[in-house]
Design an enzyme around this catalytic site. Sequence first.
Site, PDB file in Angstrom:
ATOM      1  N   PHE A 184      36.030  46.049  32.573  1.00 24.58           N
ATOM      2  CA  PHE A 184      37.291  46.321  33.274  1.00 24.58           C
ATOM      3  C   PHE A 184      37.572  45.148  34.213  1.00 24.58           C
ATOM      4  O   PHE A 184      36.777  44.855  35.107  1.00 24.58           O
ATOM      5  CB  PHE A 184      37.239  47.621  34.087  1.00 24.58           C
ATOM      6  CG  PHE A 184      38.565  47.890  34.764  1.00 24.58           C
ATOM      7  CD1 PHE A 184      39.617  48.436  34.053  1.00 24.58           C
ATOM      8  CD2 PHE A 184      38.764  47.561  36.098  1.00 24.58           C
ATOM      9  CE1 PHE A 184      40.859  48.642  34.655  1.00 24.58           C
ATOM     10  CE2 PHE A 184      39.998  47.769  36.709  1.00 24.58           C
ATOM     11  CZ  PHE A 184      41.046  48.315  35.984  1.00 24.58           C
ATOM     12  N   ASP A 209      32.916  38.428  37.416  1.00 23.79           N
ATOM     13  CA  ASP A 209      33.785  39.360  38.130  1.00 23.79           C
ATOM     14  C   ASP A 209      32.886  40.225  39.010  1.00 23.79           C
ATOM     15  O   ASP A 209      32.186  41.112  38.535  1.00 23.79           O
ATOM     16  CB  ASP A 209      34.560  40.202  37.107  1.00 23.79           C
ATOM     17  CG  ASP A 209      35.459  41.246  37.767  1.00 23.79           C
ATOM     18  OD1 ASP A 209      35.304  41.496  38.979  1.00 23.79           O
ATOM     19  OD2 ASP A 209      36.306  41.824  37.057  1.00 23.79           O
ATOM     20  N   LYS A 213      37.885  44.038  46.822  1.00 19.62           N
ATOM     21  CA  LYS A 213      37.405  45.338  47.306  1.00 19.62           C
ATOM     22  C   LYS A 213      36.687  45.273  48.661  1.00 19.62           C
ATOM     23  O   LYS A 213      37.337  45.215  49.690  1.00 19.62           O
ATOM     24  CB  LYS A 213      36.514  45.966  46.241  1.00 19.62           C
ATOM     25  CG  LYS A 213      37.319  46.399  45.001  1.00 19.62           C
ATOM     26  CD  LYS A 213      36.536  47.348  44.145  1.00 19.62           C
ATOM     27  CE  LYS A 213      37.233  47.748  42.880  1.00 19.62           C
ATOM     28  NZ  LYS A 213      38.068  48.936  43.003  1.00 19.62           N
TER      29      LYS A 213
HETATM   30  N1  PLP Z   1      37.522  43.903  38.368  1.00 17.25           N
HETATM   31  C1  PLP Z   1      36.681  44.918  38.570  1.00 17.25           C
HETATM   32  C2  PLP Z   1      35.252  44.756  38.184  1.00 17.25           C
HETATM   33  C3  PLP Z   1      37.115  46.111  39.133  1.00 17.25           C
HETATM   34  O1  PLP Z   1      36.267  47.109  39.316  1.00 17.25           O
HETATM   35  C4  PLP Z   1      38.479  46.226  39.492  1.00 17.25           C
HETATM   36  C5  PLP Z   1      38.996  47.478  40.072  1.00 17.25           C
HETATM   37  O2  PLP Z   1      38.424  48.520  39.987  1.00 17.25           O
HETATM   38  C6  PLP Z   1      39.321  45.143  39.267  1.00 17.25           C
HETATM   39  C7  PLP Z   1      38.817  44.000  38.707  1.00 17.25           C
HETATM   40  C8  PLP Z   1      40.775  45.215  39.647  1.00 17.25           C
HETATM   41  O3  PLP Z   1      40.869  45.200  41.025  1.00 17.25           O
HETATM   42  P1  PLP Z   1      42.201  45.713  41.763  1.00 17.25           P
HETATM   43  O4  PLP Z   1      42.307  47.173  41.517  1.00 17.25           O
HETATM   44  O5  PLP Z   1      41.968  45.362  43.206  1.00 17.25           O
HETATM   45  O6  PLP Z   1      43.322  44.944  41.176  1.00 17.25           O
END
Ligand code: PLP
Length: 397
Positions: free
Chosen positions: A139, A224, A253
């Site tokens: 994700f 990520d 986050k």
């Molecule tokens: N990457 C990862 C690993 C995530 O867990 C998330 C969100 O849960 C995102 C990207 C996307 O982040 P955002 O919701 O701040 O756009």
Amino acid sequence: MNEKTKHQYDQYLIHNYSQPPISILSGAGSRVWDDEGNEYLDFTSGIAVNALGHSHPDWVAAVESQAKILIHCSNLFATPRQGQLAERLSRYTPPGRFLFCNSGAEANEALLKLARLHGRSVAGVEGKRYTVVTAENAFHGRTFGGMAATPQEKIQGGFRPMLPGFRHAKLNDIESFKEAIDDSVCAVMIETIQGEGGIFPAEGHFLRELRDLCTERNVLLLLDEVQCGIGRSGKFFAYEHAGVEPDAIGMAKGLGGGFPVGAIWVATKFADLFQPGSHGTTFGGTPLTCSAAIAVLDVLERDGLIEQVARQSQVWIQNLEILAKKYPKLVWEVRGIGYLVGLGLHESPIPWVQKLRKNGLLTAPAGGNAVRLIPPLTATEEELAESLEIVHRTFSE
Ligand code: PLP
């Protein structure tokens, strides 16, 4: 949920989220209260955002005092806070540089743009080296780049055609990445610990082999760390457990402790791929959000919270495993590390998340039938023990 809030949600908000029938009014530390006065132990932390829990006094004081001085002036001008935050973060990374944005998806978009700049610098425009390999079950966000990087029907469905230039391989299967990386590939992007997919960590030996593979084929290794970074795994970045060095990292986050702050870090060797005009954001790195992030780092460091997460999580996870063994028909396995844990169930986690909530514990469902437990990094041993007691009581009912 009181009638007024319910009416406003029904009438005026796009029905984009499926939410339980409660409305959260206030929070302090690891707890929140709904508008009917019910108290919950919040082990969602706003999906891994509230690193210091709710309304930490030092965070509030930092934001309050910065708000009186300068809130926003855009990236038309330099501000001391952005420089300070980059310097502070650089203590946790190999040599490199930062670029700020506002969310995880935006951080990943910036990584994808970096990947294309790298591909072009290696192969030229005609070389068509623009494919990014991501992992199955990943994700990476819900922008068009993030969706294309996220090979899941529930994310992509309804929005095709996807952005071209993505290919997928199996996490923890180096052969599958070897096969996927050909001359059209400019980067590999993976979550160091898959979060939304159900708390599946990239194994240490896999990450080390992937690092070597990327170097050998002149492909960027992009990690990520949006969900697993900023202390959540018991190290500042989760990749540190494997002892590898990525070429770039996406984070968000927990970094802002509740404010929308995202960032990428890029290794020195590749940082100049971005030049003035390559990328930009109006809000990224405002003095206010940077002071919030600096406050997060101040408290993490002053209170030794990352070491505390590493120490306390071991006992907590062991106890969750003991508990899981009592319910083998329900719980398949306990996955994760630090304060990012999934109880992998044999069935849908959603009814269990509801039952846990009714018993006073907020958790979040994730893929792989996981009930996800994401305490704030400030959670105490007593609060971890309380979560065990509520899980035990709920499973036994
Ligand atoms: N990457 C990862 C690993 C995530 O867990 C998330 C969100 O849960 C995102 C990207 C996307 O982040 P955002 O919701 O701040 O756009």
